[in-house]
Design a protein around this motif. Structure first.
Motif, mmCIF file in Angstrom:
data_model
loop_
_atom_site.group_PDB
_atom_site.id
_atom_site.type_symbol
_atom_site.label_atom_id
_atom_site.label_comp_id
_atom_site.label_asym_id
_atom_site.label_seq_id
_atom_site.Cartn_x
_atom_site.Cartn_y
_atom_site.Cartn_z
ATOM 1 N N MET A 1 0.837 -1.199 0.000
ATOM 2 C CA MET A 1 0.000 0.000 0.000
ATOM 3 C C MET A 1 0.872 1.248 0.000
ATOM 4 O O MET A 1 1.820 1.352 0.770
ATOM 5 N N ARG A 90 -4.032 3.598 -4.454
ATOM 6 C CA ARG A 90 -3.216 2.701 -3.638
ATOM 7 C C ARG A 90 -2.956 3.273 -2.262
ATOM 8 O O ARG A 90 -2.251 2.664 -1.460
ATOM 9 N N VAL A 93 -5.683 1.545 0.910
ATOM 10 C CA VAL A 93 -6.423 0.525 0.167
ATOM 11 C C VAL A 93 -7.431 -0.175 1.076
ATOM 12 O O VAL A 93 -7.121 -0.546 2.209
ATOM 13 N N GLY A 94 -8.647 -0.345 0.571
ATOM 14 C CA GLY A 94 -9.690 -1.059 1.287
ATOM 15 C C GLY A 94 -10.571 -0.199 2.155
ATOM 16 O O GLY A 94 -11.619 -0.651 2.632
ATOM 17 N N ARG A 100 -12.872 7.412 3.341
ATOM 18 C CA ARG A 100 -11.866 7.911 2.403
ATOM 19 C C ARG A 100 -12.174 9.345 1.995
ATOM 20 O O ARG A 100 -11.277 10.200 1.918
ATOM 21 N N ASP A 187 -13.743 2.182 11.594
ATOM 22 C CA ASP A 187 -12.812 2.282 10.468
ATOM 23 C C ASP A 187 -11.670 3.243 10.774
ATOM 24 O O ASP A 187 -10.527 3.010 10.378
ATOM 25 N N TYR A 202 -5.095 -0.160 6.501
ATOM 26 C CA TYR A 202 -6.425 -0.753 6.679
ATOM 27 C C TYR A 202 -6.406 -2.261 6.412
ATOM 28 O O TYR A 202 -7.427 -2.868 6.169
ATOM 29 N N ASP A 203 -5.245 -2.873 6.502
ATOM 30 C CA ASP A 203 -5.114 -4.279 6.146
ATOM 31 C C ASP A 203 -5.694 -5.219 7.205
ATOM 32 O O ASP A 203 -6.213 -6.281 6.881
#
Length: 308
Positions: A1, A90, A93-94, A100, A187, A202-203
């Motif tokens: 990322m 990128r 990510v996620g 976002r 989040d 955010y993995d």
């Protein structure tokens, strides 16, 4: 990322709150429809509104311009009216679109920092709710912010509408509740770095004994305000504290204060009449688990679609 955030080129000068017709559902749908270099004509054809005088496309074009203004898209041809493509894909990510978008709004510079400044100004009132009367909000913003433009009803309406759709606030008939939805708070905590060498990531949704103050500092500086004040030991705003308590009651987070820990954050009690020094909870560590598949952890846009 990638951890690098790249500003878009040829961004419009228009204030973010000046995009008065922009709404979160259209922002999300248009953004998701952009797959590689995409002709704007394709977007207007897909999302335009049929009228007796033809297809209305102004709202689609404004949506594209706003996405460009907050560094989510730019034009490979140099003309945002011609073609558009995503940028910063990128980065983080996620992360769900709602979080976002708030992140991107908070990365802006100059006068565009006014979008993030609204929530911070309202939290400075120290209450869970503020009167939603636009004259009252203008008074607060004039007192707490310093920008070379007028806070009009239209600018405030735009901020309130978009922020509510993204899960940052709740507007009722008379008041604005400053508590973010639990999904957004979860989040934010998952994304925030929790150690000295960490970057936002955010993995992995689980964390054990993360540094609570480091996480809240990052959220406060990059997503949305969480503190009532920053002098000395930072104190979590009552509206934010309510959400954290709810999440702890749900078993989604655990907050602790080991005896040898430093950099504590103070959390006010639920009953603010008892909010005195000895009744504020010190927290230095946080553990995070996956949240349940319940309405309380859905974003407003997801709740709306689920109810259709």
């Amino acid at each position: 990322m990638s951890t690098k955030f790249t500003p878009a080129s040829s961004k419009p000068d228009k204030l973010l709150t000046g995009f008065i017709s922009v709404r979160a559902p259209e922002l999300k749908h248009v953004y998701n429809a952009i797959q590689g270099p995409t002709p704007v004509s394709e977007l207007t054809k897909k999302f335009g509104k049929p009228t007796s005088g033809g297809v209305e496309t102004d709202h689609v074009e404004e949506t594209v311009r706003f996405l460009n203004a907050v560094d989510l898209v730019e034009s490979p041809s140099g003309d945002i009216r011609d073609t558009v493509e995503r940028i910063n894909e990128r980065h983080l990510v996620g992360l769900p679109f709602e979080a976002r978008l708030l992140y991107h709004c908070n990365q802006q510079e100059g006068r565009q920092t006014h979008f993030a400044a609204v929530h911070r100004a309202l939290l400075n009132e120290g209450s869970r709710t503020v009167s939603g009367a636009r004259d009252n909000l203008k008074t607060i913003l004039k007192r707490e912010t310093d920008y070379d433009f007028s806070w009009t009803d239209e600018k405030i309406d735009m901020w309130v509408t978009l922020s509510e759709q993204l899960g940052l606030i709740i507007e009722s008939e008379d008041d604005i509740t400053l508590s973010p939805c639990r999904g957004l708070m979860h989040d934010a905590l998952v994304l925030a770095p929790m150690d000295s060498g960490g970057n936002p990531n955010y993995d992995d949704v689980t964390t054990k004994n993360g540094e609570f103050r480091r996480a809240l500092d990052w959220i406060n500086d990059n997503l949305f305000s969480v503190y009532e004040e920053r002098a000395g030991t930072p104190r979590v705003h009552p509206a934010i504290a309510d959400v954290l308590r709810n999440m702890e009651d749900d078993g989604v987070i655990s907050l602790s204060n080991p005896g040898d820990s430093q950099n504590a954050v103070k959390i006010p009690p639920e009953n603010l009449n008892e909010d005195v020094r000895g009744n504020r909870r010190d927290v230095t560590r946080i553990s995070i688990r996956s949240h349940p598949d319940e309405t309380a952890y859905q974003y407003p846009l997801t709740q709306f679609l689920t109810q259709q």
